[in-house]
Design a protein around this motif. Sequence first.
Motif, mmCIF file in Angstrom:
data_model
loop_
_atom_site.group_PDB
_atom_site.id
_atom_site.type_symbol
_atom_site.label_atom_id
_atom_site.label_comp_id
_atom_site.label_asym_id
_atom_site.label_seq_id
_atom_site.Cartn_x
_atom_site.Cartn_y
_atom_site.Cartn_z
ATOM 1 N N GLY A 176 0.793 -1.221 0.000
ATOM 2 C CA GLY A 176 0.000 0.000 0.000
ATOM 3 C C GLY A 176 0.826 1.271 0.000
ATOM 4 O O GLY A 176 0.315 2.331 0.370
ATOM 5 N N GLY A 177 2.069 1.213 -0.439
ATOM 6 C CA GLY A 177 2.896 2.411 -0.496
ATOM 7 C C GLY A 177 2.380 3.383 -1.547
ATOM 8 O O GLY A 177 2.075 2.995 -2.675
ATOM 9 N N ARG A 178 2.288 4.656 -1.179
ATOM 10 C CA ARG A 178 1.725 5.628 -2.106
ATOM 11 C C ARG A 178 2.116 7.037 -1.678
ATOM 12 O O ARG A 178 2.558 7.252 -0.559
ATOM 13 C CB ARG A 178 0.199 5.494 -2.180
ATOM 14 C CG ARG A 178 -0.516 5.601 -0.841
ATOM 15 C CD ARG A 178 -1.900 4.967 -0.914
ATOM 16 N NE ARG A 178 -2.695 5.173 0.303
ATOM 17 C CZ ARG A 178 -2.649 4.391 1.360
ATOM 18 N NH1 ARG A 178 -1.828 3.339 1.381
ATOM 19 N NH2 ARG A 178 -3.404 4.634 2.420
ATOM 20 N N THR A 179 1.928 7.987 -2.588
ATOM 21 C CA THR A 179 2.238 9.388 -2.324
ATOM 22 C C THR A 179 0.978 10.216 -2.493
ATOM 23 O O THR A 179 0.296 10.128 -3.520
ATOM 24 C CB THR A 179 3.330 9.905 -3.263
ATOM 25 O OG1 THR A 179 4.506 9.090 -3.104
ATOM 26 C CG2 THR A 179 3.684 11.342 -2.933
ATOM 27 N N LEU A 180 0.685 10.997 -1.479
ATOM 28 C CA LEU A 180 -0.534 11.793 -1.414
ATOM 29 C C LEU A 180 -0.198 13.248 -1.716
ATOM 30 O O LEU A 180 0.705 13.822 -1.111
ATOM 31 C CB LEU A 180 -1.135 11.651 -0.015
ATOM 32 C CG LEU A 180 -2.400 12.408 0.337
ATOM 33 C CD1 LEU A 180 -3.575 11.839 -0.425
ATOM 34 C CD2 LEU A 180 -2.655 12.324 1.842
ATOM 35 N N TYR A 181 -0.927 13.837 -2.663
ATOM 36 C CA TYR A 181 -0.781 15.254 -3.002
ATOM 37 C C TYR A 181 -2.091 15.945 -2.643
ATOM 38 O O TYR A 181 -3.116 15.735 -3.299
ATOM 39 C CB TYR A 181 -0.479 15.429 -4.492
ATOM 40 C CG TYR A 181 0.824 14.794 -4.918
ATOM 41 C CD1 TYR A 181 2.025 15.508 -4.869
ATOM 42 C CD2 TYR A 181 0.867 13.478 -5.363
ATOM 43 C CE1 TYR A 181 3.217 14.929 -5.266
ATOM 44 C CE2 TYR A 181 2.060 12.889 -5.757
ATOM 45 C CZ TYR A 181 3.227 13.622 -5.702
ATOM 46 O OH TYR A 181 4.412 13.039 -6.086
ATOM 47 N N ARG A 182 -2.048 16.778 -1.603
ATOM 48 C CA ARG A 182 -3.249 17.461 -1.137
ATOM 49 C C ARG A 182 -3.320 18.852 -1.774
ATOM 50 O O ARG A 182 -2.517 19.714 -1.479
ATOM 51 C CB ARG A 182 -3.227 17.564 0.388
ATOM 52 C CG ARG A 182 -3.211 16.208 1.077
ATOM 53 C CD ARG A 182 -3.117 16.309 2.574
ATOM 54 N NE ARG A 182 -1.854 16.896 3.011
ATOM 55 C CZ ARG A 182 -1.461 16.965 4.287
ATOM 56 N NH1 ARG A 182 -2.253 16.501 5.250
ATOM 57 N NH2 ARG A 182 -0.314 17.498 4.604
ATOM 58 N N TYR A 183 -4.277 19.051 -2.655
ATOM 59 C CA TYR A 183 -4.410 20.321 -3.362
ATOM 60 C C TYR A 183 -5.212 21.332 -2.551
ATOM 61 O O TYR A 183 -4.751 22.429 -2.275
ATOM 62 C CB TYR A 183 -5.062 20.095 -4.730
ATOM 63 C CG TYR A 183 -4.203 19.322 -5.721
ATOM 64 C CD1 TYR A 183 -2.918 18.908 -5.388
ATOM 65 C CD2 TYR A 183 -4.681 18.994 -6.975
ATOM 66 C CE1 TYR A 183 -2.139 18.206 -6.289
ATOM 67 C CE2 TYR A 183 -3.913 18.296 -7.893
ATOM 68 C CZ TYR A 183 -2.647 17.897 -7.536
ATOM 69 O OH TYR A 183 -1.867 17.197 -8.435
ATOM 70 N N VAL A 184 -6.420 20.976 -2.203
ATOM 71 C CA VAL A 184 -7.255 21.789 -1.312
ATOM 72 C C VAL A 184 -7.785 20.828 -0.258
ATOM 73 O O VAL A 184 -8.491 19.881 -0.590
ATOM 74 C CB VAL A 184 -8.422 22.455 -2.077
ATOM 75 C CG1 VAL A 184 -9.339 23.192 -1.102
ATOM 76 C CG2 VAL A 184 -7.891 23.423 -3.127
#
Length: 272
Positions: A153-161
């Motif tokens: 479950g490795g992943r990268t999260l990009y939070r825009y708003v």
Amino acid sequence: MISVRQTTGPDGLIGASTGDLRDKFLVQDLFVEGEFRGTYLADDRIVVAGVVPGDHDIEPSGLDVLGTDLLLERRELGVVNLAEPGDVIVDGTPYRLGPLDGLYVGRGSKVSFRGKGARFYLVSATAHETHPTVLIARDSVAPVSIVDELGAGGRTLYRYVWGGGHGSCQLQFGVTVLDLKSVWNTLPPHRHSRRTEVYLYTGLGPDHRVVHLLGEPNNTRHLIVAEEEVVIAPSWSLHMGAGTAPYSFVWAMAGENTDYTDLEPVKISDLR
């Protein structure tokens, strides 16, 4: 054109067929060249839409469902480009979006879309206050790395708003990119009892799928989801998924609050 989608309460999953689940919780065929296609969700009155400009600029159309002349007359908007660079024109000003770049557009603005090869995914929520428009390039966002050394479950999260940084009335959205050897997203699963979340899966290619789980923890169901399809996760439903190939997904939420960490984790051992 904007269609209308009613989902159901948790009791509606009991005895539901695969076709029933897909009719209620899966949004398909949003992306058609030369068209604006949207679906109005009864859950928190979210609108999801796809725009593929092709050779001509496209404006939102078929807004009778909203009872307004402009898409954003009483709404705010998040946009993510899924393909080649293209422009979102906001009140006459073009904003260039590359692959997986985002744009937040505040209430009251007029928007149109331009760029052959671009594929714009839109999520709109009702708004009672106005925030400024801002371009959010994926490379400008501080990534949040989710490490899963023993699992997949490795992943990268990009939070825009997301309730921090740029303000919004109730809309939150961003992009999650799975690591090359990972398959699971949103692991462990959770729910948002105060808002609806929608997932658009992308990067799969035509021959791969995501198995998306939904429902209550003690009554899980699944959907087989293809490229550029959207899953609706009502406030009572958990959400998680596993893919047959590398993929990304655009997540968006709207509802009672914008506290990104206000979620309810679900233990894997509680799933049935």
